[in-house]
Write a protein that holds these residues in place. Structure first.
Motif, PDB file in Angstrom:
ATOM      1  N   THR A 107      31.087  34.478  31.502  1.00  0.00           N
ATOM      2  CA  THR A 107      32.225  35.675  31.457  1.00  0.00           C
ATOM      3  C   THR A 107      33.896  36.647  31.736  1.00  0.00           C
ATOM      4  O   THR A 107      34.145  34.928  32.357  1.00  0.00           O
ATOM      5  CB  THR A 107      31.615  37.427  31.864  1.00  0.00           C
ATOM      6  N   ASP A 108      34.226  37.061  31.510  1.00  0.00           N
ATOM      7  CA  ASP A 108      35.992  37.160  31.594  1.00  0.00           C
ATOM      8  C   ASP A 108      36.089  37.168  33.367  1.00  0.00           C
ATOM      9  O   ASP A 108      36.514  36.247  33.686  1.00  0.00           O
ATOM     10  CB  ASP A 108      36.488  38.305  30.650  1.00  0.00           C
ATOM     11  N   GLN A 109      35.221  37.873  34.019  1.00  0.00           N
ATOM     12  CA  GLN A 109      35.425  37.562  34.808  1.00  0.00           C
ATOM     13  C   GLN A 109      35.111  36.170  35.437  1.00  0.00           C
ATOM     14  O   GLN A 109      35.128  36.200  36.986  1.00  0.00           O
ATOM     15  CB  GLN A 109      34.013  39.087  36.028  1.00  0.00           C
ATOM     16  N   GLU A 110      33.526  36.957  35.566  1.00  0.00           N
ATOM     17  CA  GLU A 110      33.022  34.842  36.311  1.00  0.00           C
ATOM     18  C   GLU A 110      33.939  34.016  35.448  1.00  0.00           C
ATOM     19  O   GLU A 110      34.609  33.408  36.914  1.00  0.00           O
ATOM     20  CB  GLU A 110      32.031  34.589  35.224  1.00  0.00           C
ATOM     21  N   ALA A 112      37.426  34.665  35.656  1.00  0.00           N
ATOM     22  CA  ALA A 112      39.066  34.489  36.439  1.00  0.00           C
ATOM     23  C   ALA A 112      38.488  34.062  37.966  1.00  0.00           C
ATOM     24  O   ALA A 112      39.178  33.179  38.660  1.00  0.00           O
ATOM     25  CB  ALA A 112      38.670  35.724  36.460  1.00  0.00           C
ATOM     26  N   TRP A 113      37.109  34.080  37.832  1.00  0.00           N
ATOM     27  CA  TRP A 113      36.874  33.807  39.657  1.00  0.00           C
ATOM     28  C   TRP A 113      36.475  32.143  40.160  1.00  0.00           C
ATOM     29  O   TRP A 113      36.544  31.573  40.173  1.00  0.00           O
ATOM     30  CB  TRP A 113      35.223  33.870  39.892  1.00  0.00           C
ATOM     31  N   GLU A 116      40.007  30.566  40.076  1.00  0.00           N
ATOM     32  CA  GLU A 116      40.677  30.165  41.044  1.00  0.00           C
ATOM     33  C   GLU A 116      39.802  29.808  41.921  1.00  0.00           C
ATOM     34  O   GLU A 116      40.711  29.147  42.615  1.00  0.00           O
ATOM     35  CB  GLU A 116      40.474  32.095  41.454  1.00  0.00           C
ATOM     36  N   GLN A 130      42.124  33.643  27.831  1.00  0.00           N
ATOM     37  CA  GLN A 130      41.375  34.147  28.623  1.00  0.00           C
ATOM     38  C   GLN A 130      42.520  35.820  27.035  1.00  0.00           C
ATOM     39  O   GLN A 130      43.335  35.578  27.640  1.00  0.00           O
ATOM     40  CB  GLN A 130      41.728  34.892  29.793  1.00  0.00           C
ATOM     41  N   HIS A 134      42.199  41.833  29.750  1.00  0.00           N
ATOM     42  CA  HIS A 134      40.996  41.020  30.660  1.00  0.00           C
ATOM     43  C   HIS A 134      42.199  40.286  32.379  1.00  0.00           C
ATOM     44  O   HIS A 134      41.349  40.109  33.122  1.00  0.00           O
ATOM     45  CB  HIS A 134      40.374  40.157  30.607  1.00  0.00           C
ATOM     46  N   ASN A 136      44.891  41.643  35.125  1.00  0.00           N
ATOM     47  CA  ASN A 136      45.827  42.342  35.436  1.00  0.00           C
ATOM     48  C   ASN A 136      46.650  41.994  36.822  1.00  0.00           C
ATOM     49  O   ASN A 136      46.755  40.371  36.761  1.00  0.00           O
ATOM     50  CB  ASN A 136      44.874  43.681  36.079  1.00  0.00           C
ATOM     51  N   THR A 139      45.287  39.621  39.969  1.00  0.00           N
ATOM     52  CA  THR A 139      44.340  38.178  39.344  1.00  0.00           C
ATOM     53  C   THR A 139      44.983  37.610  39.719  1.00  0.00           C
ATOM     54  O   THR A 139      45.486  36.450  39.994  1.00  0.00           O
ATOM     55  CB  THR A 139      43.790  38.848  38.455  1.00  0.00           C
TER      56      THR A 139
END
Length: 198
Positions: A107-110, A112-113, A116, A130, A134, A136, A139
């Motif tokens: 997912t987009d949040q996962e 991004a994590w 990182e 991405q 999604h 910011n 981030t």
């Protein structure tokens, strides 16, 4: 420097150009001598680079030379949410050798994590696809700190922003559909440069 000029520079109202030396920085070639020159040497290691594109796959012109250099250095390439399946046989044919690639679909949040975490390790080159909505500024700041820790190059591939927001990217490049030219919207060593031939 004259006192009046120094005061303007100190207030941030006047930008003072400085000659930069590539002796203190490490770079990967973009595959284009003109783009390398505009970027001050190429893709800076410990840099977070944004590639905005009008449509999918126009980034291939810049990714292929990058992947070949990573292969020579025997580093891993992390593909996070690529727009299509990554073909092992296609990569082997294009790069002429076997290399290590890790593909992460999330997912987009996962994603991004995961991006990182990869940046902090410094184990290879990280590529993240991405959408602008999604991502910011906070981030991007976290990614930038992570890339400084891992001391590797990282690339965020997005759609072209209609209303650009200031984010902590080292370079921001817009790739046009023809893929033969690019606009360097943000770069570390100077003002934007438009229509750079690739």
């Amino acid at each position: 420097m004259q006192p009046k000029l120094k005061k303007l520079v100190d207030q941030g109202l006047l930008w003072q150009g400085k000659s930069h030396s590539s002796q203190h920085q490490s770079y990967l070639s973009s595959g284009s001598d003109k783009l390398d020159n505009v970027l001050g040497g190429g893709w800076q290691l410990s840099g977070l680079h944004e590639l905005q594109r009008q449509c999918h796959f126009v980034e291939q012109r810049l990714l292929t030379p990058l992947l070949k250099q990573v292969l020579v250095q025997q580093q891993t390439v992390f593909w996070i949410n690529p727009p299509a399946l990554v073909s092992a046989s296609g990569l082997a044919w294009q790069l002429s050798q076997q290399s290590l690639h890790v593909v992460i679909k999330a997912t987009d949040q996962e994603a991004a994590w995961a991006f990182e975490q990869v940046l902090q390790t410094g184990t290879g080159i990280a590529l993240l696809w991405q959408q602008q909505q999604h991502i910011n500024a906070s981030t991007v700041r976290r990614w930038y700190k992570a890339v400084q820790t891992g001391r590797q190059a990282a690339f965020v591939l997005t759609n072209i922003a209609k209303q650009p927001e200031a984010k902590a990217y080292t370079n921001r490049i817009q790739l046009h559909q023809a893929a033969a030219r690019a606009d360097v919207v943000k770069r570390r060593y100077g003002w934007p440069v438009m229509n750079v031939d690739l």
